[in-house]
Write a protein that holds these residues in place. Structure first.
Motif, PDB file in Angstrom:
ATOM      1  N   PRO A 108      90.059  89.771  21.847  1.00  0.00           N
ATOM      2  CA  PRO A 108      89.560  88.513  21.319  1.00  0.00           C
ATOM      3  C   PRO A 108      88.525  88.736  20.217  1.00  0.00           C
ATOM      4  N   TRP A 109      88.340  87.718  19.389  1.00  0.00           N
ATOM      5  CA  TRP A 109      87.287  87.781  18.374  1.00  0.00           C
ATOM      6  C   TRP A 109      86.008  87.273  19.013  1.00  0.00           C
ATOM      7  N   VAL A 110      84.910  87.937  18.731  1.00  0.00           N
ATOM      8  CA  VAL A 110      83.633  87.614  19.366  1.00  0.00           C
ATOM      9  C   VAL A 110      82.743  86.790  18.438  1.00  0.00           C
ATOM     10  N   TRP A 111      81.906  85.985  19.079  1.00  0.00           N
ATOM     11  CA  TRP A 111      80.940  85.151  18.374  1.00  0.00           C
ATOM     12  C   TRP A 111      79.863  86.043  17.783  1.00  0.00           C
ATOM     13  N   ARG A 163      91.768  89.164   8.379  1.00  0.00           N
ATOM     14  CA  ARG A 163      91.617  89.440   9.812  1.00  0.00           C
ATOM     15  C   ARG A 163      90.492  90.430  10.071  1.00  0.00           C
ATOM     16  N   THR A 164      90.281  91.337   9.154  1.00  0.00           N
ATOM     17  CA  THR A 164      89.190  92.303   9.293  1.00  0.00           C
ATOM     18  C   THR A 164      87.840  91.631   9.100  1.00  0.00           C
ATOM     19  N   ALA A 165      87.788  90.655   8.180  1.00  0.00           N
ATOM     20  CA  ALA A 165      86.531  89.988   7.843  1.00  0.00           C
ATOM     21  C   ALA A 165      86.101  88.962   8.881  1.00  0.00           C
ATOM     22  N   GLY A 166      87.047  88.372   9.602  1.00  0.00           N
ATOM     23  CA  GLY A 166      86.709  87.312  10.538  1.00  0.00           C
ATOM     24  C   GLY A 166      86.638  85.971   9.833  1.00  0.00           C
ATOM     25  N   LEU A 217      88.944  83.147  20.969  1.00  0.00           N
ATOM     26  CA  LEU A 217      87.550  83.268  20.553  1.00  0.00           C
ATOM     27  C   LEU A 217      86.698  83.453  21.798  1.00  0.00           C
ATOM     28  N   SER A 218      85.755  84.371  21.734  1.00  0.00           N
ATOM     29  CA  SER A 218      84.950  84.719  22.896  1.00  0.00           C
ATOM     30  C   SER A 218      83.470  84.522  22.608  1.00  0.00           C
ATOM     31  N   GLY A 240      84.538  87.233  14.702  1.00  0.00           N
ATOM     32  CA  GLY A 240      85.247  88.336  14.085  1.00  0.00           C
ATOM     33  C   GLY A 240      85.720  89.353  15.105  1.00  0.00           C
ATOM     34  N   PRO A 241      86.567  90.264  14.637  1.00  0.00           N
ATOM     35  CA  PRO A 241      87.101  91.301  15.522  1.00  0.00           C
ATOM     36  C   PRO A 241      86.048  92.358  15.826  1.00  0.00           C
ATOM     37  N   THR A 242      86.277  93.089  16.889  1.00  0.00           N
ATOM     38  CA  THR A 242      85.434  94.236  17.192  1.00  0.00           C
ATOM     39  C   THR A 242      86.212  95.502  16.837  1.00  0.00           C
TER      40      THR A 242
END
Length: 90
Positions: A82-85, A51-54, A31-32, A73-75
């Motif tokens: 990483p998944w971003v805030w 995974r697409t939805a976060g 998580l970023s 969630g993913p970018t």
């Protein structure tokens, strides 16, 4: 991260009973940003759609105080992490 620093895993060891270590054969995404920056999230059981939805994760450090949630969630450029805030939610 240094070789002597163990990453924190979301949900592991929150009550002090379990080690904050990764589990073999599990998949983790870092998580970023936000209140859980640098924490690993176990995504082993998530479907492709999930995974697409976060996710919304409960955190003691959100803008809404203890028990608030943070959205991660993913970018599009890096869907595997990483998944971003994305912000805090009540």
């Amino acid at each position: 991260m240094s070789e002597h620093t163990r990453p924190r895993v979301y949900g592991a060891g929150d009550d002090g009973s379990a080690p904050c270590a990764t589990v073999p054969d599990h998949e983790y995404i870092e998580l970023s940003g936000g209140p859980l920056d640098g924490v690993l999230l176990d995504v082993t059981g998530l479907t492709a759609d999930e995974r697409t939805a976060g996710v919304y994760l409960i955190t003691p450090h959100s803008a809404y105080g203890p028990g608030g949630s943070a959205s991660y969630g993913p970018t599009f450029s890096r869907p595997d992490g990483p998944w971003v805030w994305e912000g805090d939610v009540p």
